[in-house]
Design an enzyme around this catalytic site. Structure first.
Site, PDB file in Angstrom:
ATOM      1  N   HIS A  56      13.113  46.573  53.007  1.00  6.49           N
ATOM      2  CA  HIS A  56      13.560  45.472  52.157  1.00  6.49           C
ATOM      3  C   HIS A  56      15.064  45.266  52.361  1.00  6.49           C
ATOM      4  CE1 HIS A  56       9.970  45.538  49.134  1.00  6.49           C
ATOM      5  NE2 HIS A  56       9.602  45.269  50.365  1.00  6.49           N
ATOM      6  N   GLU A  58      17.616  45.337  50.358  1.00  5.59           N
ATOM      7  CA  GLU A  58      18.504  46.341  49.753  1.00  5.59           C
ATOM      8  C   GLU A  58      18.479  47.618  50.594  1.00  5.59           C
ATOM      9  OE1 GLU A  58      16.044  44.661  48.498  1.00  5.59           O
ATOM     10  OE2 GLU A  58      16.208  44.283  46.362  1.00  5.59           O
ATOM     11  N   CYS A  90      13.190  49.578  45.693  1.00  8.84           N
ATOM     12  CA  CYS A  90      14.622  49.320  45.905  1.00  8.84           C
ATOM     13  C   CYS A  90      15.448  49.719  44.682  1.00  8.84           C
ATOM     14  CB  CYS A  90      14.842  47.846  46.219  1.00  8.84           C
ATOM     15  SG  CYS A  90      14.190  47.381  47.824  1.00  8.84           S
ATOM     16  N   GLU A 294      -2.295  19.159  58.737  1.00  4.77           N
ATOM     17  CA  GLU A 294      -2.123  18.062  59.714  1.00  4.77           C
ATOM     18  C   GLU A 294      -3.478  17.436  59.991  1.00  4.77           C
ATOM     19  OE1 GLU A 294       0.667  18.156  62.905  1.00  4.77           O
ATOM     20  OE2 GLU A 294       1.195  20.240  62.495  1.00  4.77           O
ATOM     21  N   LEU A 299     -10.292  15.206  55.080  1.00  2.00           N
ATOM     22  CA  LEU A 299      -9.813  16.496  54.577  1.00  2.00           C
ATOM     23  C   LEU A 299      -8.529  16.321  53.763  1.00  2.00           C
ATOM     24  CD1 LEU A 299     -10.108  19.534  54.367  1.00  2.00           C
ATOM     25  CD2 LEU A 299      -9.180  19.785  56.678  1.00  2.00           C
ATOM     26  N   ALA A 300      -7.679  15.373  54.195  1.00  2.00           N
ATOM     27  CA  ALA A 300      -6.433  15.119  53.451  1.00  2.00           C
ATOM     28  C   ALA A 300      -6.752  14.676  52.021  1.00  2.00           C
ATOM     29  CB  ALA A 300      -5.601  14.057  54.162  1.00  2.00           C
TER      30      ALA A 300
HETATM   31  C1  AOF Z   1      12.884  43.549  47.294  1.00  2.00           C
HETATM   32  N1  AOF Z   1      13.579  43.331  48.445  1.00  2.00           N
HETATM   33  O1  AOF Z   1      13.723  42.557  50.496  1.00  2.00           O
HETATM   34  C2  AOF Z   1      11.719  42.206  49.360  1.00  2.00           C
HETATM   35  C3  AOF Z   1      11.029  42.402  48.142  1.00  2.00           C
HETATM   36  O2  AOF Z   1       4.663  45.330  50.698  1.00  2.00           O
HETATM   37  P1  AOF Z   1       6.070  45.644  50.340  1.00  2.00           P
HETATM   38  O3  AOF Z   1       6.323  47.049  49.960  1.00  2.00           O
HETATM   39  O4  AOF Z   1       7.079  45.157  51.363  1.00  2.00           O
HETATM   40  O5  AOF Z   1       6.376  44.834  48.988  1.00  2.00           O
HETATM   41  C4  AOF Z   1       6.290  43.452  48.956  1.00  2.00           C
HETATM   42  C5  AOF Z   1       6.747  42.949  47.611  1.00  2.00           C
HETATM   43  O6  AOF Z   1       8.080  43.422  47.375  1.00  2.00           O
HETATM   44  C6  AOF Z   1       6.819  41.428  47.530  1.00  2.00           C
HETATM   45  O7  AOF Z   1       5.641  40.855  47.016  1.00  2.00           O
HETATM   46  C7  AOF Z   1       7.974  41.231  46.573  1.00  2.00           C
HETATM   47  O8  AOF Z   1       7.542  41.416  45.248  1.00  2.00           O
HETATM   48  C8  AOF Z   1       8.890  42.372  46.924  1.00  2.00           C
HETATM   49  N2  AOF Z   1       9.778  41.956  48.012  1.00  2.00           N
HETATM   50  N3  AOF Z   1      11.643  43.047  47.148  1.00  2.00           N
HETATM   51  O9  AOF Z   1      13.374  44.216  46.393  1.00  2.00           O
HETATM   52  C9  AOF Z   1      13.053  42.699  49.472  1.00  2.00           C
HETATM   53  N4  AOF Z   1      11.156  41.602  50.418  1.00  2.00           N
HETATM   54 ZN    ZN Z   2      12.290  46.285  47.485  1.00  2.00          ZN
END
Ligand code: AOF
Ligand code: ZN
Length: 363
Positions: A56, A58, A90, A294, A299-300
């Site tokens: 992530h 952080e 995080c 598209e 379908l649209a």
């Molecule tokens: C954060 N920082 O950069 C992101 C977050 O499958 P995982 O473990 O990667 O978790 C995905 C979930 O984590 C996503 O649905 C969202 O809630 C959070 N994403 N959180 O602190 C990040 N990408």
């Molecule tokens: Zn995170």
């Protein structure tokens, strides 16, 4: 506005910019960026989430730390996670590295986090400021937020038409209504989506490629939604070296014997009916935050009726096709009162050489 506010906005905008570097790669995850300052306000690290399953934002920022973060500040455009998913929480990192202040633009709509991440930071004695650059952060992650709240993919419908509102002649001829600049812009727009949807009719009639033409290395998933499975044996979409293809068929009407015409590399899914909402939901489950429709008029129309479309992109060319039986972007919605029609909110109007581009949201 005080100097400290201006600085906070500056760093949050930087976090949002870093987040945007992940565009097109993070789904089903959001785009997230993080900036860390030391206790004296100096930039000591930054990071962003660049792919689902990877660290992530952080975590990347803490991995890149150049100096001690104790007493420092973190800026992040989305509430830090507190769950053990593909990667560890995080919030634990923010707490253990001794951060004292956290600027968080918006809450995470993901149930596993939603509000809980902020609570844990506060419980650990960290000052949390919420809401800085909120509108920009909501806009950046509107696809992720929509998918989390509705369990469906955010849908954008695109069509190209003449100035008299025709998308093709009565014999089906429609190549090319708009100019080459508009057509190449469509390739670029595709890069912002996780999947591109067409119906069986469009596949039979146009044999499209549905790629970004290299704008994005990891091409979006190409999806064909078919009632019959009566699809050609030879089609550009069957070349899986170019991009992945998924065929979704209505099991209540399709002739399953025709499945053997489709090459093995193509992914297949069945749905109990041809309701586009089921398709949007299936694609959301497959990790698509956003889908680009598209498709042709039938379908649209069904997708609009089912509430699968949140935004429209219309290219209007300076041509007149005329004709009672020329093709329209939609078939009949069976409205009988002006109160029933779709009211749109045009958010962008541009000239593409001599074509007009209109982006609108459904109110
Ligand atoms: C954060 N920082 O950069 C992101 C977050 O499958 P995982 O473990 O990667 O978790 C995905 C979930 O984590 C996503 O649905 C969202 O809630 C959070 N994403 N959180 O602190 C990040 N990408
Ligand atoms: Zn995170």
């Amino acid at each position: 506005m005080t100097d400290s506010n201006i600085n906070d906005i500056k760093w949050m905008k930087r976090a949002i910019y870093l987040a945007s570097l992940g565009k097109g790669f993070t789904s089903p995850n959001p785009m997230v960026g993080a900036v860390i300052l030391d206790k004296d306000g100096n930039l000591i690290s930054e990071g962003f989430h660049y792919k689902s399953g990877m660290p992530h934002a952080e975590a990347m920022a803490f991995n890149n730390l150049k100096k001690d973060a104790r007493g420092g500040t973190i800026y992040v455009n989305l509430e830090p996670c507190c769950h053990h998913g593909k990667t560890p929480p995080c919030v634990d990192k923010i707490i253990s590295f001794g951060i004292k202040k956290a600027f968080i633009s918006i809450e995470d709509p993901d149930d596993r986090v939603s509000g809980k991440g902020i609570k844990l930071l506060k419980n650990a004695g960290i000052q949390v400021h919420k809401g800085l650059c909120r509108e920009e952060s909501l806009k950046l992650n509107k696809f992720f937020i929509h998918r989390n709240i509705t369990e469906n993919s955010f849908g954008v419908l695109k069509w190209a038409m003449s100035i008299d509102g025709r998308v093709g002649l009565k014999n089906g001829e429609s190549k090319w209504i708009t100019n080459k600049f508009s057509r190449s812009l469509v390739h670029t727009y595709r890069a912002g989506f996780d999947a591109i949807i067409i119906g069986g009719n469009t596949l039979r009639k146009d044999n499209p490629l549905l790629t970004t033409r290299g704008v994005r290395k990891l091409e979006p998933l190409r999806v064909v939604f078919t009632k019959t499975l009566d699809l050609p044996e030879k089609a550009n979409l069957w070349d899986c070296n170019v991009a992945r293809t998924l065929v979704v068929y209505d099991s209540s009407t399709a002739n399953k014997k025709l499945l053997n015409r489709i090459p093995e590399c193509v992914e297949i899914e069945e749905l109990p009916s041809d309701n586009p909402k089921l398709l949007s939901n299936l694609l959301a489950q497959k990790g698509c935050n956003s889908v680009f429709w598209e498709c042709g008029p039938k379908l649209a129309t069904a997708a609009m009726k089912a509430g699968c479309i949140q935004e429209l992109m219309t290219f209007i060319a300076p041509k007149i096709l005329g004709g009672d039986n020329s093709m329209n972007a939609f078939s009949d919605f069976e409205f009988t009162d002006m109160k029933e029609v779709f009211n749109l909110n045009a958010t962008e109007i541009n000239l593409i050489d001599d074509d007009i581009f209109v982006r609108s949201a459904i109110n």
